[in-house]
Design a protein around this motif. Sequence first.
Motif, PDB file in Angstrom:
ATOM      1  N   THR A  84       0.832  -1.206   0.000  1.00  7.89           N
ATOM      2  CA  THR A  84       0.000   0.000   0.000  1.00  7.89           C
ATOM      3  C   THR A  84       0.868   1.258   0.000  1.00  7.89           C
ATOM      4  O   THR A  84       0.624   2.194  -0.778  1.00  7.89           O
ATOM      5  CB  THR A  84      -0.931   0.001   1.232  1.00  7.89           C
ATOM      6  OG1 THR A  84      -1.796  -1.142   1.164  1.00  7.89           O
ATOM      7  CG2 THR A  84      -1.763   1.267   1.288  1.00  7.89           C
ATOM      8  N   ASP A 131       2.471   1.698  -3.471  1.00 15.07           N
ATOM      9  CA  ASP A 131       1.562   2.224  -4.489  1.00 15.07           C
ATOM     10  C   ASP A 131       1.276   3.709  -4.291  1.00 15.07           C
ATOM     11  O   ASP A 131       1.210   4.474  -5.250  1.00 15.07           O
ATOM     12  CB  ASP A 131       0.253   1.432  -4.485  1.00 15.07           C
ATOM     13  CG  ASP A 131       0.430   0.010  -5.017  1.00 15.07           C
ATOM     14  OD1 ASP A 131       1.461  -0.254  -5.669  1.00 15.07           O
ATOM     15  OD2 ASP A 131      -0.464  -0.818  -4.789  1.00 15.07           O
ATOM     16  N   ARG A 160      -0.502   5.796  -7.330  1.00 12.78           N
ATOM     17  CA  ARG A 160      -1.604   4.987  -7.850  1.00 12.78           C
ATOM     18  C   ARG A 160      -2.423   4.418  -6.701  1.00 12.78           C
ATOM     19  O   ARG A 160      -1.926   4.273  -5.576  1.00 12.78           O
ATOM     20  CB  ARG A 160      -1.082   3.867  -8.746  1.00 12.78           C
ATOM     21  CG  ARG A 160      -0.320   2.770  -8.048  1.00 12.78           C
ATOM     22  CD  ARG A 160       0.278   1.796  -9.065  1.00 12.78           C
ATOM     23  NE  ARG A 160       0.673   0.538  -8.472  1.00 12.78           N
ATOM     24  CZ  ARG A 160       1.339  -0.411  -9.104  1.00 12.78           C
ATOM     25  NH1 ARG A 160       1.675  -0.245 -10.379  1.00 12.78           N
ATOM     26  NH2 ARG A 160       1.674  -1.542  -8.504  1.00 12.78           N
ATOM     27  N   THR A 161      -3.669   4.104  -6.991  1.00 11.28           N
ATOM     28  CA  THR A 161      -4.541   3.522  -5.975  1.00 11.28           C
ATOM     29  C   THR A 161      -4.004   2.154  -5.576  1.00 11.28           C
ATOM     30  O   THR A 161      -3.715   1.321  -6.438  1.00 11.28           O
ATOM     31  CB  THR A 161      -5.969   3.357  -6.516  1.00 11.28           C
ATOM     32  OG1 THR A 161      -6.448   4.627  -6.970  1.00 11.28           O
ATOM     33  CG2 THR A 161      -6.891   2.815  -5.434  1.00 11.28           C
ATOM     34  N   ALA A 170      -3.383  -1.582  -4.872  1.00 10.70           N
ATOM     35  CA  ALA A 170      -4.027  -2.753  -5.480  1.00 10.70           C
ATOM     36  C   ALA A 170      -5.023  -3.399  -4.522  1.00 10.70           C
ATOM     37  O   ALA A 170      -6.066  -3.918  -4.945  1.00 10.70           O
ATOM     38  CB  ALA A 170      -2.964  -3.763  -5.905  1.00 10.70           C
ATOM     39  N   LEU A 217      -7.074  -2.079  -2.628  1.00  8.53           N
ATOM     40  CA  LEU A 217      -8.349  -1.360  -2.575  1.00  8.53           C
ATOM     41  C   LEU A 217      -9.129  -1.463  -3.877  1.00  8.53           C
ATOM     42  O   LEU A 217     -10.265  -1.007  -3.955  1.00  8.53           O
ATOM     43  CB  LEU A 217      -8.109   0.114  -2.245  1.00  8.53           C
ATOM     44  CG  LEU A 217      -7.400   0.406  -0.919  1.00  8.53           C
ATOM     45  CD1 LEU A 217      -7.248   1.907  -0.727  1.00  8.53           C
ATOM     46  CD2 LEU A 217      -8.152  -0.222   0.246  1.00  8.53           C
ATOM     47  N   GLN A 218      -8.525  -2.062  -4.903  1.00 13.20           N
ATOM     48  CA  GLN A 218      -9.175  -2.143  -6.203  1.00 13.20           C
ATOM     49  C   GLN A 218      -9.941  -3.441  -6.411  1.00 13.20           C
ATOM     50  O   GLN A 218     -10.820  -3.525  -7.266  1.00 13.20           O
ATOM     51  CB  GLN A 218      -8.132  -1.985  -7.314  1.00 13.20           C
ATOM     52  CG  GLN A 218      -7.438  -0.624  -7.311  1.00 13.20           C
ATOM     53  CD  GLN A 218      -6.508  -0.450  -8.481  1.00 13.20           C
ATOM     54  OE1 GLN A 218      -6.906  -0.629  -9.629  1.00 13.20           O
ATOM     55  NE2 GLN A 218      -5.261  -0.116  -8.211  1.00 13.20           N
ATOM     56  N   SER A 219      -9.596  -4.461  -5.644  1.00 11.81           N
ATOM     57  CA  SER A 219     -10.322  -5.732  -5.734  1.00 11.81           C
ATOM     58  C   SER A 219     -10.172  -6.467  -4.413  1.00 11.81           C
ATOM     59  O   SER A 219      -9.385  -6.054  -3.552  1.00 11.81           O
ATOM     60  CB  SER A 219      -9.771  -6.600  -6.880  1.00 11.81           C
ATOM     61  OG  SER A 219      -8.540  -7.194  -6.500  1.00 11.81           O
TER      62      SER A 219
END
Length: 202
Positions: free
Chosen positions: A47, A50, A55-56, A58, A60-62
């Motif tokens: 986290t 990133d 960038r967001t 990873a 938190l994206q899936s």
Amino acid sequence: MVDAFSVMNLVGLVAFAVVGALKAADADLDLFGVAVLGILTALGGGTMRDVLVGRTPASLQSVADVSVAFVGVGLAVALSSLVSGRLRDHPAIQLPDAIGLAAFAATGALVGAEAGLSPYGVVVLATLTAVGGGSLADLLLTRVPVVLREDFYATPALLGGVVFWALVRGGLSADFAAVACAVFVLVVRLVALRRDWSLPRV
């Protein structure tokens, strides 16, 4: 085709979730505390990595990364019931910790190279990804992070980042360099544990 980042990320998530959860069990936390430390150790370094490259995260994206980390927590709960005594110096925690360190150093280096960072930036991201989650877990356990006080822990990750950059600079593919980085970090960390290496104190 499975790329080096995906493989290393998967290995690192499981390994560090096991490590964080076992640290929590060693500190006599309840099941919720075990899960929190396991997830934080697995996702914390990535986290921060990133966020630093803009960038967001990873995670938190899936739900994939969190789900994999929960698998590691489950493995740790099973291990803790099989291992007696304190876990901190037991192979049950030292081996996955070394594996997670190696895998996340490689992912950090890959992200740094992909983001076009300087050699310094690549090495910093490799090191931060490898030790960030464990350091956050140590802070929650109210102790000085192991990276600041104990033997060759961050050093192998730092050196692994240098190896990665040197191989890429030499014309080798980033995937090959990542695998070489991970192997190098794992070997150095295990040798350091075996021979009780430590940096000089001031």
